[in-house]
Scaffold this motif. Structure first.
Motif, PDB file in Angstrom:
ATOM      1  N   GLN A   2       0.840  -1.196   0.000  1.00  0.00           N
ATOM      2  CA  GLN A   2       0.000   0.000   0.000  1.00  0.00           C
ATOM      3  C   GLN A   2       0.872   1.242   0.000  1.00  0.00           C
ATOM      4  O   GLN A   2       1.887   1.291   0.700  1.00  0.00           O
ATOM      5  N   LYS A   3       0.449   2.238  -0.780  1.00  0.00           N
ATOM      6  CA  LYS A   3       1.174   3.507  -0.828  1.00  0.00           C
ATOM      7  C   LYS A   3       0.170   4.624  -1.069  1.00  0.00           C
ATOM      8  O   LYS A   3      -0.896   4.404  -1.645  1.00  0.00           O
ATOM      9  N   ALA A   4       0.559   5.833  -0.652  1.00  0.00           N
ATOM     10  CA  ALA A   4      -0.206   7.014  -1.028  1.00  0.00           C
ATOM     11  C   ALA A   4       0.281   7.375  -2.430  1.00  0.00           C
ATOM     12  O   ALA A   4       1.338   7.973  -2.592  1.00  0.00           O
ATOM     13  N   LEU A   5      -0.471   6.944  -3.442  1.00  0.00           N
ATOM     14  CA  LEU A   5      -0.014   7.130  -4.816  1.00  0.00           C
ATOM     15  C   LEU A   5       0.062   8.604  -5.195  1.00  0.00           C
ATOM     16  O   LEU A   5      -0.830   9.391  -4.870  1.00  0.00           O
ATOM     17  N   THR A   6       1.139   8.953  -5.871  1.00  0.00           N
ATOM     18  CA  THR A   6       1.318  10.272  -6.481  1.00  0.00           C
ATOM     19  C   THR A   6       1.895  10.014  -7.860  1.00  0.00           C
ATOM     20  O   THR A   6       2.309   8.890  -8.173  1.00  0.00           O
ATOM     21  N   ASN A   7       1.953  11.048  -8.693  1.00  0.00           N
ATOM     22  CA  ASN A   7       2.549  10.869 -10.016  1.00  0.00           C
ATOM     23  C   ASN A   7       4.007  10.428  -9.889  1.00  0.00           C
ATOM     24  O   ASN A   7       4.484   9.602 -10.658  1.00  0.00           O
TER      25      ASN A   7
END
Length: 193
Positions: A2-7
């Motif tokens: 799990q990750k806090a997705l960003t570009n």
């Protein structure tokens, strides 16, 4: 994973020997799959009925992270409202016949004891005339045409029933985002013009 997705995090995801998945912390249910060839595909998982389903949202960077999240939220909203988005996606044409069927199944049956009467009126008057047209293309004059036909047959009462049921249908369509606005706002059988 799990990750806090960003570009930036999306661009940093590198291919591995086996396909892997990264779940977005900002949009529960959404994830990006990274293939062994490096392709990054957004998808959303949800429960509908007893089964778990997955819908593809698009390939990064052709689809942006923000757009993928919007699509995922829309799909999850549909699930919350009792709609199976996998079925809706297969019929994106939004034909009058299909939308009326959904309206009766999801709205009228649940809220209206006389839903069979609503179904009969919509089937005969609205679907019978415009069944294969896109509901988003229905204009005010189209509905007036149906009502004028009922008045010409000598049934002002029937014209009122037709208008009432079509109004409920379009209000439901606005709530669902199928149409942006109802084409029959303020329309009245007695003051048609």
């Amino acid at each position: 994973m799990q990750k806090a997705l960003t570009n930036k995090t999306l661009e940093a995801l590198k291919p591995q020997q086996k396909r892997y998945e990264v779940h977005d912390l900002h949009c529960p249910g959404m994830s990006v799959r990274v293939s062994a060839h490096g392709q990054k595909v957004f998808s959303v998982k949800f429960r509908y009925g007893l089964g778990q389903k997955r819908m593809k949202l698009g390939v990064f960077p052709r689809i942006t992270l923000a757009t993928a999240r919007e699509k995922a939220q829309d799909i999850l909203r549909q699930v919350d409202e009792g709609i199976d988005p996998t079925k809706r996606r297969r019929s994106p044409d939004m034909k009058v016949e299909a939308v009326c069927g959904e309206f009766i199944r999801l709205h009228a049956k649940a809220r209206n004891k006389s839903w069979r009467e609503a179904e009969r009126i919509l089937e005969r008057e609205f679907v019978g005339t415009f069944g294969q047209r896109d509901i988003r293309d229905i204009k005010r004059f189209d509905v007036l045409e149906i009502m004028d036909g009922a008045v010409a047959r000598g049934s002002t009462y029937q014209a009122n029933r037709i208008l009432s049921n079509i109004r409920k249908l379009f209000n439901w369509c606005v709530e669902r985002g199928i149409v942006h606005a109802t084409p029959i706002n303020g329309l009245n059988v007695d003051r048609r013009a």
